[in-house]
Design an enzyme around this catalytic site. Structure first.
Site, short mmCIF file in Angstrom:
data_model
loop_
_atom_site.label_atom_id
_atom_site.label_comp_id
_atom_site.label_asym_id
_atom_site.label_seq_id
_atom_site.Cartn_x
_atom_site.Cartn_y
_atom_site.Cartn_z
CG ASP A 1 -4.88 -5.67 8.28
OD1 ASP A 1 -4.88 -4.49 7.85
OD2 ASP A 1 -5.28 -6.64 7.62
CE1 TYR B 1 1.18 5.69 -1.92
CE2 TYR B 1 2.13 7.49 -3.21
CZ TYR B 1 2.15 6.68 -2.09
OH TYR B 1 3.12 6.85 -1.14
CE LYS C 1 0.89 7.54 1.25
NZ LYS C 1 1.23 7.18 2.62
CB SER D 1 3.82 10.69 -0.20
OG SER D 1 4.32 10.63 -1.52
#
Ligand code: NAD
Length: 289
Positions: free
Chosen positions: A63, A153, A157, A140
């Site tokens: 994890d 998000y 990124k 991304s």
């Protein structure tokens, strides 16, 4: 000797495909440590490799938000060295910013940015000592330009870009190459796995109607992009392989070919207004149906 590879987030999507491809390499070039947060999800990976790859694949629990679990996975690498580290685990969060709880925002940042950095941290001393290695990170296009309703998000990124660029400069001195594999939309479980405000959710009633109607347009855009332009994980894996096989990998790889037009606009029009206008037009000027 096989190249030892460790990949995070291998229970689905890009991580799973990459693990399968490398573990099934006809030349048996790689020993793959496919890691995942929840080992109960390993069946899909095992089915994909059809149990044929005992000497090239090992599945480990890891994890990325749990430092001890990263260290435990590291200690289970029998070769006691890593040639290629692939930081791929990530989660999405989508919806009007007003609705995001501190917990869900923290969770995204913990997995996407701290998780990536913590993973690299754990393997850095060995890689430096070996004076060779590759660090590949699933990036991304949302780390390159903003996207409405994806603020947190995108923040995570964008942060990856900064962390990786900083490391890339230093690690040149250690013959360690850092590369970002910049993906646009990819057909994976990503949209299903992410936390997402659904239309019709009562929570959306807490936001003003203008935001909700813009969100509706965004979701239409998102659907059509995934239907028309999403790449398959195999396409992404090819780009990872390019980076892995190149004797001198570059810092960025764009999975759909060249530099995305909006990223180009940021470079040629650095004051930013054209990029923002162009993005707004793309997302919000959806024809009413
Ligand atoms: P996915 O949801 O199928 O895979 C993400 C994986 O990360 C899952 O296996 C999940 O279990 C794992 N993960 C989540 N939290 C974790 C944790 N704490 N520790 C370890 N693993 C954890 O989606 P995907 O598209 O394969 O995503 C892989 C990467 O690609 C992510 O970093 C994502 O941000 C990035 N990406 C995806 C797209 C897309 O459109 N699918 C586009 C650009 C970038």
């Amino acid at each position: 000797d096989k190249k030892v590879v460790l990949i995070t987030g291998c229970s689905s999507g890009i991580g799973l495909s990459l693990a399968v491809r490398l573990a099934s390499d006809p030349e048996k070039t790689f020993k793959v440590y496919a890691t995942m947060r929840n080992l109960a999800k390993k069946e899909r990976l095992l089915e994909c490799v059809k149990g044929l790859h005992k000497d090239t694949l090992d599945i480990l629990q890891m994890d990325v938000t749990d430092r001890q679990s990263i260290l435990d996975a590291r200690d289970r690498v029998v070769e006691k060295r890593l040639d290629i580290l692939v930081c791929n685990a990530g989660v999405g969060l989508m919806g009007p910013l007003e609705l995001q709880s501190s917990d869900s925002m923290r969770q995204i940042l913990e997995v996407n940015i701290l998780g990536t950095i913590q993973t690299i941290q754990a393997f850095l001393p060995e890689m430096k000592a070996q004076s060779q290695g590759r660090i590949l990170v699933t990036g991304s296009t949302e780390g390159l330009h903003g996207l409405p309703f994806n603020e947190v998000y995108c923040a995570s990124k964008f942060a990856i870009e900064g962390a990786c660029e900083s490391l890339a400069v230093l690690l040149q001195n250690f013959n360690i190459h850092v590369s970002l594999i910049e993906c646009g939309p990819v057909n994976t479980d990503f949209l299903v796995n992410m936390q997402k405000a659904e239309l019709g959710n009562t929570s959306l009633q807490q936001v003003d109607t203008k935001t909700v109607s813009l969100y509706e347009k965004y979701l239409q855009h998102c659907d059509s992009v995934f239907q028309n332009a999403a790449q398959d994980t195999e396409d992404i894996v090819k780009v990872f392989l390019d980076a892995i096989q190149s004797p001198s990998p570059t810092f960025r790889y764009f999975t759909s070919g060249g530099v995305p037009p909006l990223t180009q606009l940021k470079i040629t029009e650095p004051d930013g207004s054209q990029c923002i206008r162009a993005m707004s037009k793309i997302i919000f000027s959806v024809e009413e149906q």
